[in-house]
Scaffold this motif. Structure first.
Motif, PDB file in Angstrom:
ATOM      1  N   ARG A 185      -4.854  -2.653 -12.753  1.00 42.55           N
ATOM      2  CA  ARG A 185      -6.180  -2.229 -12.299  1.00 42.55           C
ATOM      3  C   ARG A 185      -6.346  -0.722 -12.408  1.00 42.55           C
ATOM      4  N   LEU A 186      -5.274   0.004 -12.210  1.00 43.59           N
ATOM      5  CA  LEU A 186      -5.348   1.464 -12.321  1.00 43.59           C
ATOM      6  C   LEU A 186      -5.383   1.917 -13.777  1.00 43.59           C
ATOM      7  N   SER A 211      -7.389 -13.249 -11.797  1.00 46.72           N
ATOM      8  CA  SER A 211      -7.868 -11.955 -11.303  1.00 46.72           C
ATOM      9  C   SER A 211      -8.569 -11.157 -12.393  1.00 46.72           C
ATOM     10  N   THR A 227      -9.026   4.762 -12.501  1.00 48.19           N
ATOM     11  CA  THR A 227      -8.126   4.379 -13.593  1.00 48.19           C
ATOM     12  C   THR A 227      -7.244   5.554 -14.024  1.00 48.19           C
ATOM     13  N   LEU A 256       2.573   1.702  -3.425  1.00 43.95           N
ATOM     14  CA  LEU A 256       1.579   2.000  -4.456  1.00 43.95           C
ATOM     15  C   LEU A 256       1.115   3.449  -4.353  1.00 43.95           C
ATOM     16  N   GLU A 311      -0.234  -6.180 -10.977  1.00 42.49           N
ATOM     17  CA  GLU A 311      -1.698  -6.279 -10.927  1.00 42.49           C
ATOM     18  C   GLU A 311      -2.356  -4.966 -10.501  1.00 42.49           C
ATOM     19  N   PRO A 312      -1.918  -4.358  -9.382  1.00 47.20           N
ATOM     20  CA  PRO A 312      -2.528  -3.070  -9.032  1.00 47.20           C
ATOM     21  C   PRO A 312      -2.381  -2.032 -10.142  1.00 47.20           C
ATOM     22  N   ARG A 319       1.571   6.050  -7.243  1.00 47.81           N
ATOM     23  CA  ARG A 319       0.374   6.702  -7.786  1.00 47.81           C
ATOM     24  C   ARG A 319       0.485   8.227  -7.680  1.00 47.81           C
ATOM     25  N   PRO A 325       0.809  -1.222   0.000  1.00 44.63           N
ATOM     26  CA  PRO A 325       0.000   0.000   0.000  1.00 44.63           C
ATOM     27  C   PRO A 325       0.846   1.278   0.000  1.00 44.63           C
TER      28      PRO A 325
END
Ligand SMILES: Cc1cc2nc3c(=O)[nH]c(=O)nc-3n(C[C@H](O)[C@H](O)[C@H](O)COP(=O)(O)OP(=O)(O)OC[C@H]3O[C@@H](n4cnc5c(N)ncnc54)[C@H](O)[C@@H]3O)c2cc1C
Ligand SMILES: C[S@@+](CC[C@H](N)C(=O)[O-])C[C@H]1O[C@@H](n2cnc3c(N)ncnc32)[C@H](O)[C@@H]1O
Lengths: 254, 419
Positions: free
Chosen positions: A89-90, A114, A66, A47, A85-86, A51, A44
């Motif tokens: 997803r974004l 997933s 996204t 990320l 993966e994260p 981000r 977390p």
């Protein structure tokens, strides 16, 4: 997806002893309480860092689900895909490469389950450099401390970065404190990691990393420490303490 | 983002979403609005036909919606449609039987806002159904039966009676107090029966209610009078008359005139002449609290997790606080790209809500049991209790903040902030 069978051809960054350690742990990538628990716990924070830095750089809205739509990402040494993966997803278009075939298999199976589409490949970054493809984001997370020829590796990462892109890196500092905490604490006392996961001599100082990246044409724009609190079992950013884990951002120097 | 439709090999249509909400009651629809409003692809499945659930005969309850809940409804864009039907509560008067001791909560003590709002469930439902149908990220399937649900390490799969399949990362059980999902997951519940049933109806009355709610503790159970919005210039209140279950069939069977005659003495003479304003409903009461709120890729929300006695008008409000906490946990994680079914996220939700709900369930239970009897010494204690709370303003303010749902570690939506 065809099972990756052979080893990468360009192999300068490969340290066979290091790869063997990851081959032995590959089945546990997605077990949040398994050998990679520290990475799951760490996820977390890193990320959020990635981000926020990337949203600021590319002028994206971090409240969107996204924000990375349309961005291409290369995750070097992706392991089981804990970051791929994260990022997919974004909204990012993600390519994950690793030098261990079993990691690529595990990552592919998991992303399919997933419902994510990620381009996983058994490759080293120097091999990819031959393709002459540039990415908006290049991730180089918890890998440098496991490679041979650090400077060559960093240069290859730099070559894969687009002129207007961002590179993220994280690793362990080569200090007595890092030795004490990461190796003695993490491997022996807390039993998070199998003994011998880390070789202290391979840890990289921020100054060495900065120099290595500069050699690859990358300028470091941001550096922060990441510290773990055993009391809360949480990681957090700590810009003043780079002694153990640290993380940073770079851009292509012009 | 839209829920994606895909065909699998066998030509089966698959609906891919991130969250699957089973149960489109007030809790399921509110949660769906919060999540889909933030862009998360969501499917809501309810076995009941919405045409039936919004019909005037379906649910005659009016809900006391606390301010914190109003803020959440406003934040997710549901309030504007509900507001014209809402009636403010500016004052709550609590009395014990015929005792003269009153506990008096006046909203001016804690600020300018009313203590809460009374809204008919039907209006809430109509507004919510309307709202969810306009949300792009939301797939609403009702009436629809689910034939099978499987939860695994990698996701949730639900097969629908029409042959379609839903795939999701997380299953949210909003299927009410008798939650089938909770049972199938093997999650136990603590249950305490009350042997009380609530009779619910609306009445017209001659005098205005002045936005005062009344709660009278009578030996058979509490009798609540809740101020509703006027219709056609006539004053109205919602009644929740809880009494011993063995008496309710006879009371329900009375004709209108006799029913009003039976009810009238419980009002005193505050509101003048009474007239029944529609049908009557009865709801048997029990407390139930799930032993855990979470499982593998599963979270229980609203009555599926906790159902309490309506004495304090808190049931839906608790559910709305669950929603605020859960939506915050889910959306914050998803904005980092995380899998919303990850165990530590679900644990955060449970840690945030379960203890609070348990405390409220216990307090409600103690109050109900303390007041639902006619034992003289207890009545004295109760009267003293109400008197004490009344004489000590800080204590009363604390109780009021509880009643308005604005204490504790509040999620952003309850604080009136954006998700
Ligand atoms: C008399 C009374 C008065 C009350 N007054 C107040 C008040 O003043 N203030 C307050 O805050 N609360 C009050 N409450 C509590 C409040 O009404 C409930 O907490 C609230 O309605 C719970 O909503 P829910 O969506 O969790 O459950 P429900 O309303 O029970 O909804 C469950 C939904 O799930 C669907 N469902 C069930 N199983 C399945 C399945 N297998 N597949 C598909 N769909 C399924 C059902 O069709 C239904 O639509 C009162 C309750 C009572 C009984
Ligand atoms: C500690 S893991 C980090 C995984 C991932 N980046 C993360 O942070 O979740 C290091 C990974 O680097 C891979 N690796 C080591 N040397 C490599 C090399 N030369 N080229 C590509 N991958 C390598 C290992 O196989 C392992 O998966």
């Amino acid at each position: 997806m065809a099972a990756p069978a052979e080893n990468p051809k360009e192999t300068r960054s490969i340290d066979p002893d290091e790869l063997e350690k990851f081959r032995a742990m590959a089945e546990e990538w997605w077990d949040p309480d398994g050998k990679f628990r520290p990475l799951h716990k760490f996820n977390p924070v890193r990320l959020q860092y990635i981000r926020d830095q990337a949203c600021a750089h590319f002028d994206r809205d971090p409240a969107s689900l996204t924000p990375f739509a349309g961005l291409t990402v290369l995750d070097v040494g992706c392991g089981g895909g804990l970051l791929c993966e994260p990022l997919a997803r974004l909204g990012a278009d993600v390519t994950g490469i690793d030098a261990v075939a079993r990691n690529i298999e595990i990552a592919s199976i998991h992303s399919e389950a997933s419902g994510l589409s990620i381009d996983y490949r058994l490759a080293t970054v120097e091999e990819l450099a031959g393709e002459n493809r540039q990415f908006d984001l290049v991730l180089n997370m918890e890998v440098v401390e496991h490679v041979a020829d650090v400077n060559g590796f960093l240069a290859a990462c730099g070559a894969a970065l687009d002129d207007s892109g961002l590179m993220f890196f994280s690793t362990l500092n080569r200090t007595a404190k890092a030795f004490a905490l990461a190796i003695v604490g993490g491997e022996y006392i807390l039993r998070w990691l199998p003994r011998g996961t880390h070789d202290w001599r391979k840890f990289v100082r921020p100054s060495e990393l900065t120099r290595g990246l500069a050699g690859g044409g990358i300028g470091v724009t941001e550096l922060t420490g990441v510290t773990y609190s055993p009391l809360t079992d949480q990681w957090s950013l700590n810009p003043r303490d780079l002694d153990v884990n640290y993380m940073g951002t770079g851009i292509k120097a012009r | 983002m839209l829920p994606a439709m895909a065909s699998s090999g066998s030509q089966q249509t698959v609906i891919d979403v991130e969250a699957l909400i089973v149960g489109g009651g007030l809790v399921g629809l509110t949660l769906a609005s919060a999540l889909a409003g933030a862009g998360l692809p969501v499917a809501v499945v309810d076995r009941a036909d919405p045409a039936t659930t919004v019909a005037p005969e379906f649910d005659g309850r009016a809900t006391a919606v606390a301010n914190g809940s109003v803020r959440l409804l406003r934040g997710i864009g549901l309030w504007d449609a509900v507001a014209p039907h809402a009636s403010a509560i500016n004052d709550i008067r609590v009395s014990d039987g015929d005792s003269l001791l009153f506990l008096h909560y006046d909203h001016r003590e804690i600020g300018d806002e009313p203590l809460g709002q009374i809204i008919e469930n039907r209006h809430l439902r109509v507004a919510m159904l309307d709202h969810v149908r306009g949300l792009e990220a939301l797939e609403f399937l009702a009436p629809m039966e689910i034939t099978e649900i499987t939860r695994g390490a990698n996701g949730v799969v639900a097969d629908l009676a029409d042959g379609r399949r839903i795939r999701a990362r997380l299953l949210l059980a909003c299927d009410g107090r008798n939650s089938g999902i909770r049972e199938a997951a093997g999650i136990g519940v603590t249950r305490l029966p009350y042997n009380q049933t609530s009779i619910v109806c609306a009445v017209f009355h001659d005098r205005p209610h002045n936005n005062v709610a009344h709660e009278r503790f009578l030996p058979g159970g509490p009798f609540a009078i809740l101020p509703m919005a006027d219709v056609d210039g006539r004053h109205r209140s919602a009644i929740v008359w809880s009494d011993r279950s063995e008496l309710t069939p006879a009371v329900m069977a009375l004709d209108e005139a006799s029913f009003v005659r039976e009810m009238a003495p419980r009002f005193g003479d505050i509101l003048g002449e009474l007239e029944l304003a529609g049908p009557r409903w009865s709801h048997p009461l029990a407390l139930s609290h799930a032993q855990t709120y979470i499982g593998q890729r599963l979270a229980l929300v609203g009555d599926a997790a906790h159902a309490i006695h309506p004495i304090a008008g808190q049931g839906l409000n608790m559910g709305i606080r669950d929603i605020a906490a859960l939506a915050e946990v889910i959306i914050d994680a998803r904005r980092l790209g995380r899998d919303i079914g990850t165990p530590d996220l679900l644990a955060d939700y449970e840690r945030w809500r379960r203890f609070d709900n348990m405390v409220l369930a216990v307090v409600t239970d103690v109050i109900t049991r303390l007041f639902s009897n006619d034992v003289a010494p207890l009545r004295t204690v109760r009267s003293l209790g109400l008197g004490t709370v009344n004489r000590v303003p800080p204590l009363r303010r604390t109780f009021m903040r509880h009643a308005t749902g604005t204490v504790g570690d509040l999620p952003r939506l309850v604080r009136g902030e954006a998700l």
